[in-house]
Design an enzyme around this catalytic site. Structure first.
Site, short mmCIF file in Angstrom:
data_model
loop_
_atom_site.label_atom_id
_atom_site.label_comp_id
_atom_site.label_asym_id
_atom_site.label_seq_id
_atom_site.Cartn_x
_atom_site.Cartn_y
_atom_site.Cartn_z
N LYS A 1 0.84 -1.20 0.00
CA LYS A 1 0.00 0.00 0.00
C LYS A 1 0.88 1.25 0.00
O LYS A 1 1.44 1.63 1.03
CB LYS A 1 -0.92 0.00 1.23
CG LYS A 1 -1.87 -1.20 1.28
CD LYS A 1 -2.70 -1.24 2.55
CE LYS A 1 -3.64 -2.44 2.56
NZ LYS A 1 -4.46 -2.52 3.78
N GLY B 1 -7.55 -4.04 1.72
CA GLY B 1 -8.72 -3.88 2.57
C GLY B 1 -8.33 -3.79 4.03
O GLY B 1 -7.15 -3.82 4.38
N ALA C 1 -2.21 -7.96 10.00
CA ALA C 1 -1.59 -9.29 9.94
C ALA C 1 -1.75 -10.04 11.26
O ALA C 1 -2.00 -11.25 11.27
CB ALA C 1 -0.12 -9.15 9.58
N LYS D 1 -5.01 6.34 2.77
CA LYS D 1 -5.53 6.25 4.15
C LYS D 1 -4.40 6.22 5.16
O LYS D 1 -4.58 6.59 6.33
CB LYS D 1 -6.47 5.05 4.30
CG LYS D 1 -5.90 3.70 3.89
CD LYS D 1 -5.05 3.04 4.95
CE LYS D 1 -4.39 1.79 4.43
NZ LYS D 1 -3.49 1.16 5.41
N ASP E 1 -10.71 0.33 5.21
CA ASP E 1 -9.28 0.38 5.54
C ASP E 1 -8.95 1.62 6.36
O ASP E 1 -8.09 1.59 7.25
CB ASP E 1 -8.45 0.36 4.24
CG ASP E 1 -7.12 -0.35 4.42
OD1 ASP E 1 -6.79 -0.73 5.55
OD2 ASP E 1 -6.40 -0.51 3.41
N THR F 1 -7.16 1.40 10.09
CA THR F 1 -5.81 1.96 10.19
C THR F 1 -5.77 3.16 11.14
O THR F 1 -4.73 3.44 11.74
CB THR F 1 -5.30 2.38 8.80
OG1 THR F 1 -5.53 1.32 7.89
CG2 THR F 1 -3.82 2.67 8.81
N ARG G 1 1.12 0.64 11.96
CA ARG G 1 2.41 1.34 12.08
C ARG G 1 2.23 2.84 11.87
O ARG G 1 2.90 3.66 12.49
CB ARG G 1 3.39 0.82 11.03
CG ARG G 1 3.89 -0.57 11.28
CD ARG G 1 4.79 -1.01 10.15
NE ARG G 1 4.45 -2.37 9.74
CZ ARG G 1 4.86 -2.91 8.62
NH1 ARG G 1 5.60 -2.23 7.78
NH2 ARG G 1 4.53 -4.15 8.31
#
Length: 334
Positions: free
Chosen positions: A107, A138, A142, A193, A246, A250, A257
């Protein structure tokens, strides 16, 4: 039907996707550029640096030799930082002996060229060696996929058949995949995003609450949509999984992160300190610069992106930037 799949990139997301693919009965080879990491996966069945709690199936093979990873692969999944995509694609292209489905689950936007990842892959891998390029994107962390938390994502391609192949490869009772033909919208939603997530983390670091976060996410989505539509994306894509979905995950999770980087900035850490402590690529930082430059090129108004750019690249004070955003001239929401 089982397929031979090469997953390029043994970070947290690449490893989690390899776990899904293996569970679905595919022959999976995971490539790492570090021989020590590949050995850990093969002999200990762990990847402690990126997924500390995960136990990998013995069937997941790892290698630090890219030619070995992609040999006879029917599908190749790129899950590496955006800045390395072109370099790795250049290595992969001459090794391909038949048309292969090329997937990417990264991404970001390439610096300087500002190109989307699918554009880079199409430039570096000749048409004669690829069946199609598919984007897998999407709301997905993880860490949660690795423990089989419920996840829904999108497989986007201009080739409907290839998108369905990828859908079938990954889909199971906890990992649901939808198809989409708007590859531009899906990639831009996924990349942009991350910028807003940096801002969301900064707000929380400064002590602002849910009202501020909701405002940032909503107006951030408006910016993402404006830029995306200017490049030919379907505006409805930004209301879907790779857009608002997303964005939500996020901007609201400590797994992100980008959120964590922003949170540290809000707490007063310098960008240098943030990057040194993260130890992993924070895509939103580089994407901010690319998006800022694209917005100027297209003459698209993106005040939040511009504000985050000022913080990251010109050392502006976060609180001063927030005040300047709030005091802009009043206007219609439409």
């Amino acid at each position: 039907m089982s397929k031979k799949v090469a997953v390029l990139g043994a970070g947290s997301w690449g490893t989690a996707l390899a776990m899904v693919l293996e569970e679905n009965g595919n022959d999976v080879c995971l490539w790492s550029h570090k021989a020590k990491q590949a050995d850990e996966i093969n002999f200990k069945h762990t990847n402690k640096l990126y997924l500390p709690s995960a136990v990998l199936a013995a069937n997941i093979r790892a290698t630090s030799h890219i030619d070995e990873a992609i040999k006879d692969a029917e599908v190749i999944v790129f899950v590496i930082p955006t800045k390395a995509i072109r370099e790795v694609a250049k290595i992969v292209a001459p090794l391909l002996t038949k048309p292969t489905v090329i997937v990417h689950a990264s991404k970001g936007l390439e610096q300087e060229s500002h190109k989307r990842i699918s554009e880079i892959l199409e430039e570096e891998i000749p048409e004669s060696k690829r069946q199609a390029v598919v984007v897998l994107s999407g709301p997905s962390h993880a860490e949660e996929v690795a423990v089989k938390d419920l996840t829904t994502i999108t497989a986007a391609s201009t080739n409907e058949e290839a998108a369905k192949v990828v859908q079938d490869l990954f889909m199971n009772d906890y990992f649901r995949v939808y198809t989409n033909n708007d590859i531009i919208g899906v990639e831009l939603g996924a990349a942009l995003k991350n910028i807003i997530a940096v801002g969301a983390g900064a707000l929380q670091g400064l002590g602002y609450g849910d009202n501020a976060k909701a405002a940032l996410m909503t107006r951030g989505l408006a910016e993402i949509s404006r830029l995306g539509v200017a490049f030919g994306a379907d505006p409805m894509t930004f209301t879907g999984l790779s857009g608002v979905g997303d964005l939500i995950v996020t901007c609201t999770s400590v797994h992100s992160r980008n959120w964590r980087a922003g949170h540290m900035l809000g707490k007063g850490n310098s960008l240098k300190e943030v990057l040194e402590s993260m130890g992993m690529v924070v895509e939103g930082i580089a994407t901010t610069k690319a998006a800022y430059e694209l917005a100027k090129q297209k003459e698209i108004e993106m005040p939040i992106t511009a504000a985050i750019y000022e913080v990251l690249y010109n050392g502006a004070n976060v609180e001063d930037i927030i005040v300047s955003l709030m005091k802009r001239d009043g206007k219609s929401e439409a």
